[in-house]
Structure formats: C-alpha cells, structure tokens
Design a protein around this motif. Structure first.
Motif, PDB file in Angstrom:
ATOM      1  N   GLN A  19      75.386  97.110  71.510  1.00  0.00           N
ATOM      2  CA  GLN A  19      76.270  95.933  72.033  1.00  0.00           C
ATOM      3  C   GLN A  19      75.621  96.009  72.960  1.00  0.00           C
ATOM      4  N   GLN A  74      84.770 101.518  62.396  1.00  0.00           N
ATOM      5  CA  GLN A  74      84.104 101.394  63.182  1.00  0.00           C
ATOM      6  C   GLN A  74      83.982 102.473  64.049  1.00  0.00           C
ATOM      7  N   LYS A  76      82.906 102.945  68.103  1.00  0.00           N
ATOM      8  CA  LYS A  76      82.076 102.975  69.023  1.00  0.00           C
ATOM      9  C   LYS A  76      82.138 104.239  70.268  1.00  0.00           C
ATOM     10  N   SER A  78      79.789 105.977  73.709  1.00  0.00           N
ATOM     11  CA  SER A  78      78.929 105.631  74.606  1.00  0.00           C
ATOM     12  C   SER A  78      78.529 106.666  75.128  1.00  0.00           C
ATOM     13  N   ALA A  90      88.182 104.320  67.508  1.00  0.00           N
ATOM     14  CA  ALA A  90      87.919 103.876  66.342  1.00  0.00           C
ATOM     15  C   ALA A  90      88.600 102.673  65.966  1.00  0.00           C
ATOM     16  N   THR A  91      88.275 102.422  64.596  1.00  0.00           N
ATOM     17  CA  THR A  91      89.312 101.165  64.264  1.00  0.00           C
ATOM     18  C   THR A  91      88.485 100.951  62.999  1.00  0.00           C
ATOM     19  N   ASN A  98      90.406 106.999  60.943  1.00  0.00           N
ATOM     20  CA  ASN A  98      90.119 106.529  62.478  1.00  0.00           C
ATOM     21  C   ASN A  98      90.175 107.173  63.560  1.00  0.00           C
ATOM     22  N   TRP A 125      75.266 101.984  74.940  1.00  0.00           N
ATOM     23  CA  TRP A 125      76.866 101.918  73.695  1.00  0.00           C
ATOM     24  C   TRP A 125      76.078 102.202  72.101  1.00  0.00           C
ATOM     25  N   THR A 127      77.822 102.034  68.105  1.00  0.00           N
ATOM     26  CA  THR A 127      78.751 101.239  67.087  1.00  0.00           C
ATOM     27  C   THR A 127      78.223 102.383  65.675  1.00  0.00           C
ATOM     28  N   PRO A 129      79.568 102.480  61.786  1.00  0.00           N
ATOM     29  CA  PRO A 129      80.698 102.067  60.658  1.00  0.00           C
ATOM     30  C   PRO A 129      80.886 103.507  59.643  1.00  0.00           C
TER      31      PRO A 129
END
Length: 135
Positions: A19, A74, A76, A78, A90-91, A98, A125, A127, A129
């Motif tokens: 991202q 998802q 994310k 780093s 996590a979302t 999560n 970063w 991400t 899924p």
C-alpha cells in the motif's frame, strides 16, 4: 476436517503487496519518507510458502467452531528495516478471526529480508486477505 479447513484458508490466501512503503534515510535521524515502489521486495526465509506454513501451524482451528458461515479478514503488517514484523492489524467480518490472525502473525519471530530502495532497507506494508468457513 481440520486439514480441509486449513486448505480452504490457503486457497483463499492471496498475497497483495504494498500500500505504501516507508524508507528511512541513511543517517541516524528519525526522518523518513513514503514511497510507492521498491527496488527489491522483502523476502521471508524459505519463501512465501514457508510463511504460509508457519501461519498454518500456529492457527488455532478451534476458533472456527465459533464462526458461522463464511467470514473475511484482512491483515495488514509492516516489515521493518531490520526485517521484523510490526504494526499488525486485522479488519473484517469476524472479531474472533481478526484477533486470531493478529495473534498468529505477531507470534512469527523469524525475520524477513527487508525491502530495498536505493540500496537502503525500507519499511514495507503487506495486506493479506483471509477467507474462512466456520463450522
């Protein structure tokens, strides 16, 4: 059944890179800047399949009994300039999934080879899924 669920986890396991990437300047100041491209992507020792295997081994399949239907999450995180995993969030549809995904990613202590930009290691970063089917 557990093996099938883990297989489903990895069938839906698409790795989406980038991202933003944060690069630290070579001097020892705290200054940094954001870039959207790197010269060399970060690399997990043994490759991305080894990273997936670690996630599979650490994932607690018992949480799937608490999930109804198909849920998505998802994650994310780093890869810091020293190769460590930082800032895991996590979302998604299920707070249970999560939290488990955050726990799993945070538990991986093996360091990555960091991303490089202009011959300097940079923060990168990811991400990722996840799609899971509950019981």
């Amino acid at each position: 059944m557990k093996k099938t669920l883990i297989l489903i986890l990895f069938l839906g396991f698409n790795l989406i890179f980038s991202q933003t990437t944060e690069a630290s300047k070579s001097n020892n100041t705290q200054a940094s800047y954001y870039i959207d491209k790197v010269d060399t992507m970060p690399e997990f020792p043994g490759g991305i399949n080894e990273f997936r295997n670690l996630i599979s081994k650490k994932f607690n399949t018992a949480i799937l009994s608490k999930i109804n239907g198909t849920v998505k999450s998802q994650v994310k995180f780093s890869i810091d300039i020293d190769g460590s995993i930082k800032s895991v969030t996590a979302t998604g549809d299920s707070q249970i999934l999560n939290k488990e995904m955050e726990r799993v990613i945070n538990s991986i202590k093996k360091k990555w080879k960091p991303a490089m930009y202009n011959n300097q290691p940079v923060k990168y970063w990811f991400t990722i899924p996840f799609t899971m089917n509950g019981m």
